[in-house]
Scaffold this motif. Structure first.
Motif, PDB file in Angstrom:
ATOM      1  N   CYS A 240       0.818  -1.201   0.000  1.00 14.96           N
ATOM      2  CA  CYS A 240       0.000   0.000   0.000  1.00 14.96           C
ATOM      3  C   CYS A 240       0.859   1.262   0.000  1.00 14.96           C
ATOM      4  O   CYS A 240       1.972   1.288   0.504  1.00 14.96           O
ATOM      5  CB  CYS A 240      -0.967   0.023   1.171  1.00 14.96           C
ATOM      6  N   GLY A 241       0.348   2.299  -0.599  1.00 17.16           N
ATOM      7  CA  GLY A 241       0.960   3.607  -0.601  1.00 17.16           C
ATOM      8  C   GLY A 241      -0.159   4.614  -0.451  1.00 17.16           C
ATOM      9  O   GLY A 241      -1.247   4.266   0.003  1.00 17.16           O
ATOM     10  N   ILE A 242       0.074   5.846  -0.864  1.00 21.39           N
ATOM     11  CA  ILE A 242      -1.014   6.807  -0.767  1.00 21.39           C
ATOM     12  C   ILE A 242      -1.887   6.692  -2.002  1.00 21.39           C
ATOM     13  O   ILE A 242      -1.422   6.306  -3.071  1.00 21.39           O
ATOM     14  CB  ILE A 242      -0.492   8.238  -0.560  1.00 21.39           C
TER      15      ILE A 242
ATOM     16  N   ARG B  68       5.850  17.437  -4.641  1.00 16.84           N
ATOM     17  CA  ARG B  68       4.632  17.234  -3.854  1.00 16.84           C
ATOM     18  C   ARG B  68       3.470  16.825  -4.758  1.00 16.84           C
ATOM     19  O   ARG B  68       2.690  15.937  -4.430  1.00 16.84           O
ATOM     20  CB  ARG B  68       4.297  18.524  -3.117  1.00 16.84           C
ATOM     21  N   MET B  69       3.359  17.460  -5.929  1.00 15.60           N
ATOM     22  CA  MET B  69       2.278  17.114  -6.848  1.00 15.60           C
ATOM     23  C   MET B  69       2.473  15.729  -7.451  1.00 15.60           C
ATOM     24  O   MET B  69       1.504  15.008  -7.680  1.00 15.60           O
ATOM     25  CB  MET B  69       2.189  18.155  -7.973  1.00 15.60           C
ATOM     26  N   GLN B  70       3.728  15.329  -7.704  1.00 16.14           N
ATOM     27  CA  GLN B  70       3.975  13.996  -8.227  1.00 16.14           C
ATOM     28  C   GLN B  70       3.538  12.930  -7.225  1.00 16.14           C
ATOM     29  O   GLN B  70       3.024  11.881  -7.611  1.00 16.14           O
ATOM     30  CB  GLN B  70       5.468  13.810  -8.527  1.00 16.14           C
ATOM     31  N   ARG B  71       3.728  13.196  -5.952  1.00 15.83           N
ATOM     32  CA  ARG B  71       3.292  12.248  -4.928  1.00 15.83           C
ATOM     33  C   ARG B  71       1.776  12.109  -4.924  1.00 15.83           C
ATOM     34  O   ARG B  71       1.242  11.032  -4.677  1.00 15.83           O
ATOM     35  CB  ARG B  71       3.808  12.707  -3.567  1.00 15.83           C
TER      36      ARG B  71
ATOM     37  N   ARG C 116       0.740  10.300  -8.776  1.00 16.52           N
ATOM     38  CA  ARG C 116       1.130   8.909  -9.053  1.00 16.52           C
ATOM     39  C   ARG C 116       0.441   7.971  -8.098  1.00 16.52           C
ATOM     40  O   ARG C 116       0.467   8.144  -6.891  1.00 16.52           O
ATOM     41  CB  ARG C 116       2.632   8.757  -8.906  1.00 16.52           C
ATOM     42  N   SER C 117      -0.176   6.938  -8.654  1.00 14.78           N
ATOM     43  CA  SER C 117      -0.812   5.936  -7.805  1.00 14.78           C
ATOM     44  C   SER C 117       0.212   4.866  -7.451  1.00 14.78           C
ATOM     45  O   SER C 117       1.100   4.564  -8.221  1.00 14.78           O
ATOM     46  CB  SER C 117      -1.990   5.302  -8.527  1.00 14.78           C
TER      47      SER C 117
ATOM     48  N   SER D 170      -8.400  14.970  -7.982  1.00 13.12           N
ATOM     49  CA  SER D 170      -8.457  16.356  -8.458  1.00 13.12           C
ATOM     50  C   SER D 170      -7.108  16.783  -9.017  1.00 13.12           C
ATOM     51  O   SER D 170      -7.043  17.493 -10.027  1.00 13.12           O
ATOM     52  CB  SER D 170      -8.900  17.286  -7.334  1.00 13.12           C
ATOM     53  N   ALA D 171      -6.011  16.340  -8.400  1.00 17.49           N
ATOM     54  CA  ALA D 171      -4.684  16.654  -8.930  1.00 17.49           C
ATOM     55  C   ALA D 171      -4.411  15.873 -10.208  1.00 17.49           C
ATOM     56  O   ALA D 171      -3.783  16.398 -11.138  1.00 17.49           O
ATOM     57  CB  ALA D 171      -3.621  16.347  -7.888  1.00 17.49           C
ATOM     58  N   ALA D 172      -4.888  14.634 -10.288  1.00 19.41           N
ATOM     59  CA  ALA D 172      -4.657  13.818 -11.478  1.00 19.41           C
ATOM     60  C   ALA D 172      -5.371  14.383 -12.697  1.00 19.41           C
ATOM     61  O   ALA D 172      -4.918  14.200 -13.828  1.00 19.41           O
ATOM     62  CB  ALA D 172      -5.116  12.387 -11.218  1.00 19.41           C
ATOM     63  N   LYS D 173      -6.496  15.068 -12.483  1.00 22.09           N
ATOM     64  CA  LYS D 173      -7.215  15.672 -13.600  1.00 22.09           C
ATOM     65  C   LYS D 173      -6.569  16.972 -14.057  1.00 22.09           C
ATOM     66  O   LYS D 173      -6.773  17.399 -15.182  1.00 22.09           O
ATOM     67  CB  LYS D 173      -8.671  15.927 -13.204  1.00 22.09           C
TER      68      LYS D 173
END
Length: 102
Positions: free
Chosen positions: A38-40, A94-97, A100-101, A45-48
């Motif tokens: 598991c991760g975050i 921060r946005m990449q975190r 990214r799933s 909303s950021a992915a869109k």
């Protein structure tokens, strides 16, 4: 008697959601999430708003192109149509975190 390492290892290998008779196997497979992997979650909303380029950097759309474009010059509207990078490295990380799933 299990040691603490064997006990935590056995917990990590168990799925969070078990297959039940009420859920179909496909939906149970989609909702099964291994604790060891598991991760975050992806922030939708950021992915869109952001896309990932081939080199791993993020691209974003420029603001100001959706309305009140009557007085803006054609070259300005053309520039607003193009995508741009995120210039600040800390903000990009921060946005990449968020995007990214895991």
């Amino acid at each position: 008697m299990l040691g603490i390492r064997q006990f935590t290892h056995s917990l990590l290998m168990r799925p969070l959601v078990s297959w039940t008779s009420s859920a179909s196997p496909a939906s149970a497979f989609m909702t099964t999430f291994w604790r060891g992997k598991c991760g975050i979650k992806t922030n939708k909303s950021a992915a869109k708003r952001f896309g990932i380029r081939g080199n791993g950097s993020l691209k974003r759309n420029h603001a100001g192109a959706s309305h009140n474009t009557g007085y803006k010059s054609r070259s300005r509207k053309n520039r607003l149509r193009q995508s741009g990078p995120i210039k600040e490295p800390k903000i990009e990380k921060r946005m990449q975190r968020l995007v990214r799933s895991s």
